[in-house]
Design a protein around this motif. Sequence first.
Motif: not given
Length: 362
Positions: A92, A95-96, A106, A117, A342
């Motif tokens: 996770d 992702l960003c 993302l 994820s 996120r």
Amino acid sequence: MKRTDDIHHHALARGLCARIHDAVELRRRYRLMSFCRSQTRAIARHGLAALLPPQVELIYGPCCPECVLPASLIDGMIDLARHHNVTLCVSDAMLCVPGTSRANLLDARAAGADIVSLDAPGDALALARANPQREIVYVATGFETAAPATADALMRARALACSNFSVLCHHVLTPAAMRHLVADDAIGERTPLNGFLAPSHVSEVIGVSPYRSISRDFVKPVVIAGPEATDVLQAVLMLVGQINECRADTENQYTRAVTEAGDINAQRLVDEVFEVRDSFVWRQLGEVTHSALALRPAFAQWDAGRRYALAGDERGDKAKSDAASLASGAMLCTPFTPLGLRPGGANVSACSGYAQVLARAS
């Protein structure tokens, strides 16, 4: 102590804070860097910095293994997911994290790339076995704590002859980064560190001994600290004591989980699957010698970097340009503005902000 407890009203915490205030010498500065994401969370969640005397400065170290990856490697992951018809499995936190153009995974997923994820490499291997017609690539990030699980998944992939599973290995190593921070003249002049809070879970794997050379070679006290708020406070007290006594030893506060030798079985498993790279570029730290892992030749069949002939290696020009931002004192992230969260994520301290000290000192 439960994480929901109010640290301000915890008797043990109050006692430790009082002892730190009593021990601090007014003429000294105590700049202490934490290298543990769990410690960073505890510091931010409980406001520990505000409980300490002004002479003690807690600095967030490079304890987010996703945020330290150079932007060019993020670009390579995005390209892999978009153009190679694979399912990319990432944590996770990945992702960003932005690439060179600020695009991230993302964004790539929103544009149609097959990105899922998955924090556990074993889950990625299970996904590969359940979908034998689909290429599954697991992006392996994390410090020494995460490497044994990746090694176990690769061992099982080899035993099962699972040919549609591969790993993009970006595991990074903590002691090498610590050595780099105190050995690099440019960084050392701008970030006069007086001691280290060594990580908790990493140390469960590697033990106490890897830090002893840092204390010896660079005359920097190191205390391995547990992940809870009271662990951090006790470790700070131990570091203050060392600094006052002009000592530079490696001490272990987290004795309930960390031993001198660490987890021998995990170390053997990692050594069987991985080898140490000669160098690796960290975002804003630049090139750090012997600071990351790569798959051994025996596991080349499951090496995604080789399988897809990925460009944008950490020795490439784009990655090296990340190091140039060091001179400007640019911010990487802080516990309150993390790269790898996120939008709207609840854990505001999931990532570290070791670059903030560079900005303050410049």
